[in-house]
Scaffold this motif. Sequence first.
Motif, PDB file in Angstrom:
ATOM      1  N   UNK A 315       0.807  -1.209   0.000  1.00 40.81           N
ATOM      2  CA  UNK A 315       0.000   0.000   0.000  1.00 40.81           C
ATOM      3  C   UNK A 315       0.840   1.258   0.000  1.00 40.81           C
ATOM      4  N   UNK A 316       0.334   2.277   0.665  1.00 40.66           N
ATOM      5  CA  UNK A 316       0.973   3.595   0.653  1.00 40.66           C
ATOM      6  C   UNK A 316       2.050   3.661   1.725  1.00 40.66           C
ATOM      7  N   UNK A 317       3.264   3.947   1.300  1.00 40.60           N
ATOM      8  CA  UNK A 317       4.362   4.172   2.227  1.00 40.60           C
ATOM      9  C   UNK A 317       4.710   5.651   2.217  1.00 40.60           C
ATOM     10  N   UNK A 318       5.109   6.145   3.375  1.00 42.01           N
ATOM     11  CA  UNK A 318       5.388   7.570   3.516  1.00 42.01           C
ATOM     12  C   UNK A 318       6.645   7.744   4.348  1.00 42.01           C
ATOM     13  N   UNK A 319       7.423   8.725   4.037  1.00 41.16           N
ATOM     14  CA  UNK A 319       8.611   9.006   4.830  1.00 41.16           C
ATOM     15  C   UNK A 319       8.233   9.652   6.145  1.00 41.16           C
ATOM     16  N   UNK A 320       9.091   9.481   7.143  1.00 38.13           N
ATOM     17  CA  UNK A 320       9.029  10.381   8.292  1.00 38.13           C
ATOM     18  C   UNK A 320       9.414  11.773   7.781  1.00 38.13           C
ATOM     19  N   UNK A 321       9.226  12.767   8.602  1.00 39.77           N
ATOM     20  CA  UNK A 321       9.502  14.151   8.219  1.00 39.77           C
ATOM     21  C   UNK A 321      10.892  14.264   7.577  1.00 39.77           C
ATOM     22  N   UNK A 322      10.945  14.636   6.300  1.00 36.26           N
ATOM     23  CA  UNK A 322      12.222  14.730   5.606  1.00 36.26           C
ATOM     24  C   UNK A 322      13.090  15.867   6.115  1.00 36.26           C
ATOM     25  N   UNK A 323      12.490  16.814   6.796  1.00 34.88           N
ATOM     26  CA  UNK A 323      13.295  17.884   7.382  1.00 34.88           C
ATOM     27  C   UNK A 323      14.270  17.328   8.423  1.00 34.88           C
ATOM     28  N   UNK A 324      13.914  16.220   9.036  1.00 36.55           N
ATOM     29  CA  UNK A 324      14.773  15.624  10.051  1.00 36.55           C
ATOM     30  C   UNK A 324      16.144  15.272   9.481  1.00 36.55           C
ATOM     31  N   UNK A 325      16.181  14.789   8.237  1.00 34.39           N
ATOM     32  CA  UNK A 325      17.459  14.483   7.620  1.00 34.39           C
ATOM     33  C   UNK A 325      18.302  15.743   7.469  1.00 34.39           C
ATOM     34  N   UNK A 326      17.681  16.822   7.045  1.00 33.58           N
ATOM     35  CA  UNK A 326      18.420  18.071   6.917  1.00 33.58           C
ATOM     36  C   UNK A 326      18.901  18.573   8.281  1.00 33.58           C
ATOM     37  N   UNK A 327      18.073  18.394   9.286  1.00 34.02           N
ATOM     38  CA  UNK A 327      18.416  18.891  10.615  1.00 34.02           C
ATOM     39  C   UNK A 327      19.586  18.152  11.251  1.00 34.02           C
ATOM     40  N   UNK A 328      19.976  16.995  10.711  1.00 35.11           N
ATOM     41  CA  UNK A 328      21.159  16.318  11.243  1.00 35.11           C
ATOM     42  C   UNK A 328      22.434  17.108  10.968  1.00 35.11           C
ATOM     43  N   UNK A 329      22.390  17.996   9.978  1.00 39.02           N
ATOM     44  CA  UNK A 329      23.576  18.753   9.599  1.00 39.02           C
ATOM     45  C   UNK A 329      24.536  17.985   8.719  1.00 39.02           C
ATOM     46  N   UNK A 330      24.223  16.754   8.387  1.00 37.53           N
ATOM     47  CA  UNK A 330      25.101  15.959   7.535  1.00 37.53           C
ATOM     48  C   UNK A 330      25.038  16.485   6.090  1.00 37.53           C
ATOM     49  N   UNK A 331      26.187  16.705   5.472  1.00 36.89           N
ATOM     50  CA  UNK A 331      26.184  17.346   4.146  1.00 36.89           C
ATOM     51  C   UNK A 331      25.439  16.558   3.086  1.00 36.89           C
ATOM     52  N   UNK A 332      25.416  15.216   3.200  1.00 37.64           N
ATOM     53  CA  UNK A 332      24.764  14.417   2.167  1.00 37.64           C
ATOM     54  C   UNK A 332      23.239  14.578   2.160  1.00 37.64           C
ATOM     55  N   UNK A 333      22.689  15.203   3.219  1.00 36.77           N
ATOM     56  CA  UNK A 333      21.235  15.391   3.282  1.00 36.77           C
ATOM     57  C   UNK A 333      20.855  16.873   3.264  1.00 36.77           C
ATOM     58  N   UNK A 334      21.766  17.714   2.808  1.00 39.41           N
ATOM     59  CA  UNK A 334      21.508  19.155   2.834  1.00 39.41           C
ATOM     60  C   UNK A 334      20.462  19.584   1.816  1.00 39.41           C
ATOM     61  N   UNK A 335      20.390  18.872   0.684  1.00 38.82           N
ATOM     62  CA  UNK A 335      19.533  19.278  -0.437  1.00 38.82           C
ATOM     63  C   UNK A 335      18.177  18.591  -0.337  1.00 38.82           C
ATOM     64  N   UNK A 336      17.138  19.366  -0.062  1.00 42.09           N
ATOM     65  CA  UNK A 336      15.796  18.801   0.105  1.00 42.09           C
ATOM     66  C   UNK A 336      15.306  18.124  -1.164  1.00 42.09           C
ATOM     67  N   UNK A 337      15.608  18.694  -2.321  1.00 41.75           N
ATOM     68  CA  UNK A 337      15.181  18.092  -3.574  1.00 41.75           C
ATOM     69  C   UNK A 337      15.850  16.755  -3.832  1.00 41.75           C
ATOM     70  N   UNK A 338      17.147  16.677  -3.572  1.00 45.01           N
ATOM     71  CA  UNK A 338      17.870  15.420  -3.746  1.00 45.01           C
ATOM     72  C   UNK A 338      17.357  14.362  -2.791  1.00 45.01           C
ATOM     73  N   UNK A 339      17.026  14.772  -1.564  1.00 44.45           N
ATOM     74  CA  UNK A 339      16.463  13.828  -0.594  1.00 44.45           C
ATOM     75  C   UNK A 339      15.132  13.272  -1.086  1.00 44.45           C
ATOM     76  N   UNK A 340      14.296  14.143  -1.640  1.00 41.88           N
ATOM     77  CA  UNK A 340      12.993  13.704  -2.146  1.00 41.88           C
ATOM     78  C   UNK A 340      13.159  12.722  -3.298  1.00 41.88           C
ATOM     79  N   UNK A 341      14.103  12.985  -4.186  1.00 43.98           N
ATOM     80  CA  UNK A 341      14.364  12.076  -5.302  1.00 43.98           C
ATOM     81  C   UNK A 341      14.773  10.705  -4.775  1.00 43.98           C
ATOM     82  N   UNK A 342      15.712  10.684  -3.829  1.00 43.87           N
ATOM     83  CA  UNK A 342      16.165   9.409  -3.284  1.00 43.87           C
ATOM     84  C   UNK A 342      15.025   8.652  -2.601  1.00 43.87           C
ATOM     85  N   UNK A 343      14.183   9.383  -1.891  1.00 41.35           N
ATOM     86  CA  UNK A 343      13.098   8.732  -1.149  1.00 41.35           C
ATOM     87  C   UNK A 343      12.087   8.088  -2.078  1.00 41.35           C
TER      88      UNK A 343
END
Length: 400
Positions: A315-343
């Motif tokens: 069925x329908x799968x959904x991410x947890x809040x994607x802002x959380x990845x950005x809030x880690x400060x890790x450079x690989x998750x800085x780009x919200x658009x790239x994160x959405x593509x990967x998800x």
Amino acid sequence: MRRSRWFTAAVAVTLAAALGGCAAGAAAPRPSGSVDDPAGARAASASPSPTPTATATATPDPVAAYADARLANMTLRQKVASLFILHGPGTDGAALRAFADRYGLGGLILMGDNIPATPAALAAQTAAANASEPSLPLLIGTDEEGGDVTRLPWDGLPGASELRGQPPRATQDVFARRAALLKQAGVNVNFGTVADVTADPSSFIYDRVLGTDPGSAAARVAASVTGERGSVLSTIKHFPGHGETEADSHRTVPTAAVDRARWAAQDAPPFRAGVRAGAELVMFGHLVYGGVDARPASLSPAWHRILADELGFHGVTVTDDMRMLQDTGLPEYRDAGANAVQALAAGNTMILMVQGAGTDPGAMIDAVVAAVGQGRIPASTIDADARKVLQLRRSLAPQG
């Protein structure tokens, strides 16, 4: 997803279609094509031809037919945008609808700043948000777990820390009453069932788990989903399970050296129970089980295949809040658009995000559209996801 008691940061879906008044039929499995699995979509089995003595008498599914017709008239960008559940500020229902319409969103998540003082005011707000197109309601969701994570100030019902000391029937009763509060207020999705397991009081998730061992958690997770049935769509979270680490995924990406065997014995049972009980959505957590995949589960094709193949959820799968990845400060998750593509490439049907300052929803949508154009996400995957979301939303429309 959690930010505070009153402002915390931020599934097979079986949509039973009934002529004359029920919800949609079961959604088709999501194609597996992705950045990491370019071989792609599973082949659909051909339907057998009827024998000379048999006649086809299957009744068309009106929800599926609606979704197919709607999908045929959507642009790629509209399909992509419909896969986002985002946060608009304030309690003005018309403004929230304008925000959703501006980007073509599939849903809204209500946080603390969206909750007015009374149930009646919230009902008026959500009605206004859906007034322009009642035939295809927005998914309006919130995290109403009870206890530490409570959005509705008038929800004084027990949370997990109390319920896990009581029989599972108490969990079913409480979640039925909580779902009634949400339904009366016009909220149609509850991101409210924590299926994580831990007996460690130092874990950030401990106060929110429904059981401290796999068996007790599984019984109460199933009870919570059963209790919500008929009032709101149930979400079980945070797959594959937050209980293996003390770390808080709002600040870092928790990592544990967990392998498939350990996960199957310790963490899978509550999720399996929730799926069997009929949960419509599964939320993926931003956590790493190193024995399975080095990527966070929310960005992992492997974990999405496990959910489908081993737990039988399509069925329908959904991410947890994607802002959380950005809030880690890790450079690989800085780009919200790239994160959405990967998800989305990993297998999520929908992206959930409480945007931070400077986050542009349009840019995130554009990034996914570009990824489809580049062949990084198959167009058939976007179609399948958009169809699932349309069916889910259509199933919530007033009958008749």
